[in-house]
Design a protein around this motif. Structure first.
Motif, PDB file in Angstrom:
ATOM      1  N   TRP A   1       1.645 -32.233 128.035  1.00 31.66           N
ATOM      2  CA  TRP A   1       2.522 -31.552 128.985  1.00 31.66           C
ATOM      3  C   TRP A   1       3.684 -32.424 129.462  1.00 31.66           C
ATOM      4  CZ3 TRP A   1      -2.315 -29.959 132.252  1.00 31.66           C
ATOM      5  CH2 TRP A   1      -2.987 -28.920 131.590  1.00 31.66           C
ATOM      6  N   GLN A   2       3.397 -33.669 129.766  1.00 32.33           N
ATOM      7  CA  GLN A   2       4.384 -34.515 130.429  1.00 32.33           C
ATOM      8  C   GLN A   2       5.149 -35.434 129.477  1.00 32.33           C
ATOM      9  OE1 GLN A   2       5.157 -34.191 133.546  1.00 32.33           O
ATOM     10  NE2 GLN A   2       3.505 -32.895 134.238  1.00 32.33           N
ATOM     11  N   VAL A   3       4.637 -35.626 128.265  1.00 30.56           N
ATOM     12  CA  VAL A   3       5.265 -36.581 127.339  1.00 30.56           C
ATOM     13  C   VAL A   3       5.671 -35.919 126.024  1.00 30.56           C
ATOM     14  CG1 VAL A   3       4.968 -38.731 126.054  1.00 30.56           C
ATOM     15  CG2 VAL A   3       3.980 -38.509 128.343  1.00 30.56           C
ATOM     16  N   VAL A   4       4.691 -35.380 125.315  1.00 30.78           N
ATOM     17  CA  VAL A   4       4.942 -34.902 123.958  1.00 30.78           C
ATOM     18  C   VAL A   4       5.937 -33.741 123.923  1.00 30.78           C
ATOM     19  CG1 VAL A   4       3.877 -33.824 121.927  1.00 30.78           C
ATOM     20  CG2 VAL A   4       2.718 -35.709 123.093  1.00 30.78           C
ATOM     21  N   GLN A   5       5.678 -32.702 124.692  1.00 37.25           N
ATOM     22  CA  GLN A   5       6.569 -31.542 124.631  1.00 37.25           C
ATOM     23  C   GLN A   5       7.975 -31.847 125.148  1.00 37.25           C
ATOM     24  OE1 GLN A   5       5.959 -29.469 122.635  1.00 37.25           O
ATOM     25  NE2 GLN A   5       4.375 -27.963 123.102  1.00 37.25           N
ATOM     26  N   PRO A   6       8.129 -32.537 126.281  1.00 35.18           N
ATOM     27  CA  PRO A   6       9.494 -32.882 126.705  1.00 35.18           C
ATOM     28  C   PRO A   6      10.239 -33.726 125.673  1.00 35.18           C
ATOM     29  CG  PRO A   6       7.969 -33.135 128.526  1.00 35.18           C
ATOM     30  CD  PRO A   6       7.127 -32.892 127.304  1.00 35.18           C
ATOM     31  N   ALA A   7       9.539 -34.684 125.040  1.00 29.90           N
ATOM     32  CA  ALA A   7      10.185 -35.530 124.029  1.00 29.90           C
ATOM     33  C   ALA A   7      10.565 -34.718 122.800  1.00 29.90           C
ATOM     34  CB  ALA A   7       9.254 -36.675 123.634  1.00 29.90           C
ATOM     35  N   ALA A   8       9.691 -33.799 122.388  1.00 33.20           N
ATOM     36  CA  ALA A   8       9.986 -32.969 121.219  1.00 33.20           C
ATOM     37  C   ALA A   8      11.204 -32.090 121.472  1.00 33.20           C
ATOM     38  CB  ALA A   8       8.766 -32.114 120.867  1.00 33.20           C
ATOM     39  N   GLU A   9      11.258 -31.471 122.630  1.00 32.90           N
ATOM     40  CA  GLU A   9      12.383 -30.591 122.972  1.00 32.90           C
ATOM     41  C   GLU A   9      13.691 -31.384 123.057  1.00 32.90           C
ATOM     42  OE1 GLU A   9      12.471 -27.397 123.204  1.00 32.90           O
ATOM     43  OE2 GLU A   9      10.513 -26.617 123.820  1.00 32.90           O
ATOM     44  N   GLN A  10      13.629 -32.537 123.700  1.00 32.84           N
ATOM     45  CA  GLN A  10      14.834 -33.326 123.913  1.00 32.84           C
ATOM     46  C   GLN A  10      15.323 -33.999 122.636  1.00 32.84           C
ATOM     47  OE1 GLN A  10      14.415 -36.348 126.900  1.00 32.84           O
ATOM     48  NE2 GLN A  10      16.511 -37.059 126.717  1.00 32.84           N
ATOM     49  N   ILE A  11      14.409 -34.564 121.860  1.00 32.29           N
ATOM     50  CA  ILE A  11      14.809 -35.370 120.704  1.00 32.29           C
ATOM     51  C   ILE A  11      14.909 -34.543 119.422  1.00 32.29           C
ATOM     52  CG2 ILE A  11      14.169 -37.346 119.249  1.00 32.29           C
ATOM     53  CD1 ILE A  11      12.692 -38.464 121.759  1.00 32.29           C
ATOM     54  N   LEU A  12      13.953 -33.626 119.233  1.00 34.94           N
ATOM     55  CA  LEU A  12      13.880 -32.877 117.983  1.00 34.94           C
ATOM     56  C   LEU A  12      14.381 -31.449 118.105  1.00 34.94           C
ATOM     57  CD1 LEU A  12      10.330 -34.126 116.939  1.00 34.94           C
ATOM     58  CD2 LEU A  12      12.537 -35.021 116.158  1.00 34.94           C
ATOM     59  N   GLY A  13      14.519 -30.974 119.346  1.00 32.60           N
ATOM     60  CA  GLY A  13      15.062 -29.631 119.560  1.00 32.60           C
ATOM     61  C   GLY A  13      14.072 -28.507 119.354  1.00 32.60           C
ATOM     62  N   LYS A  14      12.798 -28.827 119.157  1.00 33.08           N
ATOM     63  CA  LYS A  14      11.764 -27.815 118.973  1.00 33.08           C
ATOM     64  C   LYS A  14      10.461 -28.291 119.603  1.00 33.08           C
ATOM     65  CE  LYS A  14      13.393 -25.658 114.691  1.00 33.08           C
ATOM     66  NZ  LYS A  14      13.023 -25.285 113.296  1.00 33.08           N
ATOM     67  N   PRO A  15       9.642 -27.343 120.072  1.00 35.62           N
ATOM     68  CA  PRO A  15       8.359 -27.746 120.655  1.00 35.62           C
ATOM     69  C   PRO A  15       7.323 -28.062 119.583  1.00 35.62           C
ATOM     70  CG  PRO A  15       8.558 -25.365 120.694  1.00 35.62           C
ATOM     71  CD  PRO A  15       9.879 -25.892 120.192  1.00 35.62           C
ATOM     72  N   VAL A  16       6.301 -28.797 119.986  1.00 35.50           N
ATOM     73  CA  VAL A  16       5.166 -29.102 119.119  1.00 35.50           C
ATOM     74  C   VAL A  16       4.173 -27.949 119.202  1.00 35.50           C
ATOM     75  CG1 VAL A  16       3.137 -30.587 118.877  1.00 35.50           C
ATOM     76  CG2 VAL A  16       5.393 -31.601 119.249  1.00 35.50           C
ATOM     77  N   GLU A  17       3.662 -27.534 118.038  1.00 34.99           N
ATOM     78  CA  GLU A  17       2.642 -26.489 117.994  1.00 34.99           C
ATOM     79  C   GLU A  17       1.254 -27.059 117.720  1.00 34.99           C
ATOM     80  OE1 GLU A  17       3.780 -23.462 115.192  1.00 34.99           O
ATOM     81  OE2 GLU A  17       4.938 -22.385 116.719  1.00 34.99           O
ATOM     82  N   THR A  18       1.200 -28.163 116.975  1.00 35.52           N
ATOM     83  CA  THR A  18      -0.092 -28.744 116.605  1.00 35.52           C
ATOM     84  C   THR A  18      -0.019 -30.262 116.650  1.00 35.52           C
ATOM     85  OG1 THR A  18      -0.530 -26.884 115.104  1.00 35.52           O
ATOM     86  CG2 THR A  18      -1.869 -28.871 114.806  1.00 35.52           C
ATOM     87  N   ILE A  19      -1.053 -30.865 117.209  1.00 38.76           N
ATOM     88  CA  ILE A  19      -1.208 -32.321 117.168  1.00 38.76           C
ATOM     89  C   ILE A  19      -2.309 -32.625 116.158  1.00 38.76           C
ATOM     90  CG2 ILE A  19      -1.861 -34.386 118.451  1.00 38.76           C
ATOM     91  CD1 ILE A  19      -0.768 -33.050 120.977  1.00 38.76           C
ATOM     92  N   GLN A  20      -1.972 -33.396 115.138  1.00 34.90           N
ATOM     93  CA  GLN A  20      -2.931 -33.729 114.099  1.00 34.90           C
ATOM     94  C   GLN A  20      -3.616 -35.068 114.406  1.00 34.90           C
ATOM     95  OE1 GLN A  20      -0.114 -33.353 110.756  1.00 34.90           O
ATOM     96  NE2 GLN A  20      -1.343 -31.610 110.078  1.00 34.90           N
ATOM     97  N   HIS A  21      -4.855 -35.187 114.011  1.00 37.77           N
ATOM     98  CA  HIS A  21      -5.625 -36.394 114.321  1.00 37.77           C
ATOM     99  C   HIS A  21      -6.539 -36.756 113.174  1.00 37.77           C
ATOM    100  CE1 HIS A  21      -9.485 -34.329 114.912  1.00 37.77           C
ATOM    101  NE2 HIS A  21      -8.737 -33.310 115.327  1.00 37.77           N
ATOM    102  N   LEU A  22      -7.095 -37.968 113.259  1.00 41.04           N
ATOM    103  CA  LEU A  22      -8.023 -38.469 112.238  1.00 41.04           C
ATOM    104  C   LEU A  22      -9.455 -38.533 112.759  1.00 41.04           C
ATOM    105  CD1 LEU A  22      -5.840 -41.391 110.812  1.00 41.04           C
ATOM    106  CD2 LEU A  22      -6.039 -39.039 109.954  1.00 41.04           C
TER     107      LEU A  22
END
Length: 241
Positions: free
Chosen positions: A123-144
């Motif tokens: 909420w506070q880091v990933v989505q704001p950074a995606a919107e600001q830097i990449l211009g689109k929101p994140v839909e999925t976070i992938q993990h190992l």
């Protein structure tokens, strides 16, 4: 007379310090996340003591789940698993719902403190950074993965990994709206927007997790961000690389 001047200067200094303290307290009253004695609230922006409060949830499964409930986070509480150094009893699996960032694979069940930090990170880091830097929101976070009964780096001896108690998760990438994938292994190096985004979310994670390790740390982390809630974090001990 000189002694009187010294006393007056000290009184003026004390008065100034008191005034600054009152101003600071008045400011912090409107930012409870910056105060060590206030309850953690996932609806609040990240504050000076947010990371410590998240780490302090270790060992308080009921309190942590109540925190998720208040924040409207949908999850399934998992049954205790493992034994000895590899036992955990506070794991949760976040439910995948429409309009909510999903974890892939969805079956992962990190400890509740890690899950709470993940939601705040989203909420506070990933989505704001995606919107600001990449211009689109994140839909999925992938993990190992999260839970793995092993010692650090899979060694035969030494300390157990935070993965052994599900107190860690390894993030490998992000899928944006529209399907574009940002990969830690492929996109960390360079000066492109993808690399800038990955460094931004790494830096933001450092305020929320006890340990945040990236490809800048060593070759073992070339393809993921290791995020964990080691208990030392509740006393302010953090590792960010």
């Amino acid at each position: 007379m000189r002694q009187l001047h010294i006393i007056l200067r000290r009184l003026l200094l004390l008065g100034a310090l008191c005034a600054l303290a009152l101003i600071g307290y008045a400011y912090l009253r409107h930012r409870p996340q910056d105060l060590p004695w206030t309850d953690l609230d996932l609806a609040q922006p990240v504050g000076m003591f947010t990371g410590r409060k998240l780490a302090a949830l270790t060992g308080d499964a009921n309190g942590c789940r109540a925190l998720l409930d208040r924040a409207g986070v949908s999850y399934v509480a998992m049954k205790p698993k493992g034994s000895g150094q590899c036992r955990h009893s506070d794991a949760v699996r976040l439910r995948q719902e429409d309009g909510v960032v999903s974890l892939s694979p969805a079956s992962v069940a990190p400890s509740c403190p890690v899950a709470a930090a993940l939601k705040l990170w989203e909420w506070q880091v990933v989505q704001p950074a995606a919107e600001q830097i990449l211009g689109k929101p994140v839909e999925t976070i992938q993990h190992l993965g999260s839970y793995s009964c092993r010692r650090i780096y899979g060694r035969a001896q030494g300390s157990f990994s935070e993965h052994a108690t599900a107190d860690a998760i390894d993030i490998s990438g992000f899928i944006l709206e529209g399907g574009k994938r940002i990969s830690v292994a492929r996109d960390w190096r360079g000066e492109g927007k993808e690399a800038i985004f990955l460094r931004a979310v790494r830096d933001g994670a450092c305020r929320l997790f006890s340990t945040t390790l990236s490809p800048d740390y060593n070759a073992a982390h070339h393809d993921h961000l290791h995020l964990d809630q080691a208990e030392r974090g509740k006393l302010g001990g953090r590792l960010c690389r």
